[in-house]
Design a protein around this motif. Structure first.
Motif, PDB file in Angstrom:
ATOM      1  N   PRO A  31      34.482  46.810  21.198  1.00 57.07           N
ATOM      2  CA  PRO A  31      33.311  46.831  21.923  1.00 57.07           C
ATOM      3  C   PRO A  31      31.625  47.390  21.340  1.00 57.07           C
ATOM      4  O   PRO A  31      30.551  47.236  21.017  1.00 57.07           O
ATOM      5  CB  PRO A  31      33.160  47.511  23.094  1.00 57.07           C
ATOM      6  CG  PRO A  31      34.990  47.120  23.981  1.00 57.07           C
ATOM      7  CD  PRO A  31      36.100  46.353  22.523  1.00 57.07           C
ATOM      8  N   CYS A  87      34.093  38.140  26.196  1.00 63.05           N
ATOM      9  CA  CYS A  87      33.151  38.750  26.715  1.00 63.05           C
ATOM     10  C   CYS A  87      32.140  37.989  26.637  1.00 63.05           C
ATOM     11  O   CYS A  87      31.047  39.118  25.949  1.00 63.05           O
ATOM     12  CB  CYS A  87      33.694  40.541  26.706  1.00 63.05           C
ATOM     13  SG  CYS A  87      32.240  41.575  27.452  1.00 63.05           S
ATOM     14  N   SER A  93      38.190  39.767  28.691  1.00 60.86           N
ATOM     15  CA  SER A  93      37.504  40.977  28.169  1.00 60.86           C
ATOM     16  C   SER A  93      38.356  42.100  27.910  1.00 60.86           C
ATOM     17  O   SER A  93      39.504  42.074  29.113  1.00 60.86           O
ATOM     18  CB  SER A  93      36.544  41.501  29.135  1.00 60.86           C
ATOM     19  OG  SER A  93      36.470  41.651  30.326  1.00 60.86           O
ATOM     20  N   SER A 137      36.503  40.769  36.074  1.00 62.13           N
ATOM     21  CA  SER A 137      35.507  41.206  34.203  1.00 62.13           C
ATOM     22  C   SER A 137      34.964  41.445  34.631  1.00 62.13           C
ATOM     23  O   SER A 137      34.120  42.175  35.628  1.00 62.13           O
ATOM     24  CB  SER A 137      36.265  39.812  33.491  1.00 62.13           C
ATOM     25  OG  SER A 137      35.629  39.688  32.694  1.00 62.13           O
ATOM     26  N   ALA A 185      31.079  42.375  32.147  1.00 62.55           N
ATOM     27  CA  ALA A 185      29.857  42.143  30.613  1.00 62.55           C
ATOM     28  C   ALA A 185      29.133  43.494  30.853  1.00 62.55           C
ATOM     29  O   ALA A 185      27.847  43.242  31.634  1.00 62.55           O
ATOM     30  CB  ALA A 185      29.195  40.883  30.644  1.00 62.55           C
TER      31      ALA A 185
END
Ligand SMILES: Cc1cc2nc3c(=O)[nH]c(=O)nc-3n(C[C@H](O)[C@H](O)[C@H](O)COP(=O)(O)OP(=O)(O)OC[C@H]3O[C@@H](n4cnc5c(N)ncnc54)[C@H](O)[C@@H]3O)c2cc1C
Length: 399
Positions: free
Chosen positions: A48, A165, A308, A339, A341
């Motif tokens: 990330p 993601c 993700s 999930s 984001a």
């Protein structure tokens, strides 16, 4: 001593990324004493943060650790690639030829960029005017390219074909737009966003917020836009939308490119025609559709939701519990497709879109509303979440 003699482990985990390491640690916490991890890479990336590298707010050092510090103590590490899994014989074959027998196997080698999916894309990212932060090697170049642009057209392309993601592909856009605003050149940069999906994120409120942020920076947003080909020499791309096909030139091009499963998975019995070369698991139990001692999670599995790292917080305990439950003849747990984001809307603020498999909002806290951009959420995602990753998630501290 026989080199490459076959070995047996209670659970073999193929892939030591986010999914594999977290699962190994979780299984150990639950009392499993013989876990093996197959992972060729000597370094581990907290992926990330790659988006923040692409946006000039983190370095590669911030997201890299030696793999040996991530593999849980007591787990056996095979530092090579798996090349095949034979679910009939319960055997994983390693690149060096060794066979690992297992009682259960968890398959989590992630996905990879599918350069073949867009003609000319790989050639383009090897020129100075195109980049992607979906490869660690290119993440720093992404910011070098975006930050040196002071006029012309910047095009951001977000595919929806298995991109991990995918909405986080917007992070570099908003961090760059804010940089251009702060340095007084925003008016000279024509920003185009091409999103292959029909919206920016699968969450009504977050989608509205992101569109409003794009509006504030003067970004032209086109959804259901597929880039068919990129011509690096002329810095042009061919774009298909429901309205037709047109050619677009660029001075800087950012790609969140299509991904696919590793070829050896696609060629194995683990995928089916319906699973599109990914590992065909029941998306609720994460157990293989046909082979009950095969489990899969993370970016390579047909989890029927946005892949993700946040989703893994829910998938890892489900797989760990289900391995134990199946052995004990108990009911299997279900994964609801949660999930998340996290998307920056500037160099200061970020929103969190959390949803289940059906796109229903599934916020992890009831207040405040995290689907609105906040400074606190930005600081959490950039600074606190990496620490949680290294010190809790990779240690199997998930339930
Ligand atoms: C740029 C970027 C930004 C992201 N941002 C976010 C975010 O903000 N929030 C979020 O929740 N998620 C984010 N994600 C998604 C998240 O990182 C992934 O969903 C997560 O890493 C998936 O974990 P995984 O273990 O399935 O795959 P990976 O983390 O990719 O790990 C797979 C591992 O398997 C290994 N492997 C591959 N082939 C083999 C083989 N043949 N044998 C053995 N091992 C093998 C690889 O070396 C790798 O270590 C982002 C991803 C990227 C790329």
């Amino acid at each position: 001593m026989v080199m490459n003699a076959p070995r047996h482990h209670d659970v073999v985990i193929v892939g030591g990324g986010n999914a594999g390491i977290s699962l190994a640690a979780k299984l150990q916490r639950m009392g499993c004493r013989d876990v093996a991890v197959v992972e060729p890479k000597k370094t581990h990336h907290y992926r990330p943060l790659l988006s923040f590298v692409g946006g000039g707010m983190a370095t590669l050092d911030d997201l890299t650790r030696p793999q040996e510090r991530c593999i849980p103590d007591g787990a056996h590490w095979y530092a090579e690639e798996a090349t095949a899994i034979d679910p009939g014989r319960s055997v994983v074959t390693l690149a060096g030829g060794r066979e690992l027998h297992y009682n259960d196997v968890a398959v989590c080698p992630g996905s990879r960029i599918d350069w073949d999916a867009v003609t000319g894309a790989e050639e383009a990212v090897n020129t100075p005017t195109a980049a992607t932060n979906y490869l660690p090697d290119m993440a720093e170049k992404t910011w070098a390219m975006l930050s040196s642009l002071t006029s012309g057209r910047a095009v951001f392309v977000i595919s929806d074909r298995h991109v991990p993601c995918a909405p986080v592909g917007l992070k570099p856009l908003f961090m760059a737009a804010d940089h251009w605003r702060r340095t007084g050149v925003l008016g000279d940069v024509d920003i185009e966003l091409l999103v292959e999906a029909d919206r920016l994120v699968n969450h009504d409120e977050a989608d509205r917020e992101l569109r409003a942020a794009a509006d504030r920076y003067g970004v032209r947003v086109r959804t259901r836009a597929t880039v068919e080909a990129i011509f690096a020499v002329s810095r042009t791309m061919r774009v298909r939308t429901p309205e037709g096909t047109d050619d677009l030139t660029y001075d800087a091009l950012y790609l969140a490119p299509p991904h696919r499963a590793p070829d050896w998975i696609a060629d194995s019995d683990l995928s089916t025609e319906d699973s599109g070369a990914f590992v065909a698991v029941d998306p609720r139990t994460l157990r293989h559709e046909r082979f009950p001692r095969v489990w899969s999670l993370g970016d390579v599995a047909t989890v029927d939701t946005l892949p993700s790292g946040g989703a893994l917080r829910k998938q890892v305990p489900v797989v760990a519990h289900n391995i134990a439950a199946q052995r004990a003849g108990r009911n299997l747990r279900h994964y609801d497709g949660y999930s998340v984001a996290p998307v920056t809307t500037s160099r200061r603020e970020l929103l969190l879109a959390e949803f289940d498999r059906d796109g229903r909002p599934e916020p992890s806290v009831s207040t405040p509303d995290l689907a609105r951009p906040r400074r606190s959420t930005f600081l959490f995602d950039r600074y606190l979440e990496p620490q949680i990753y290294w010190h809790r998630l990779l240690k199997g501290n998930v339930s």
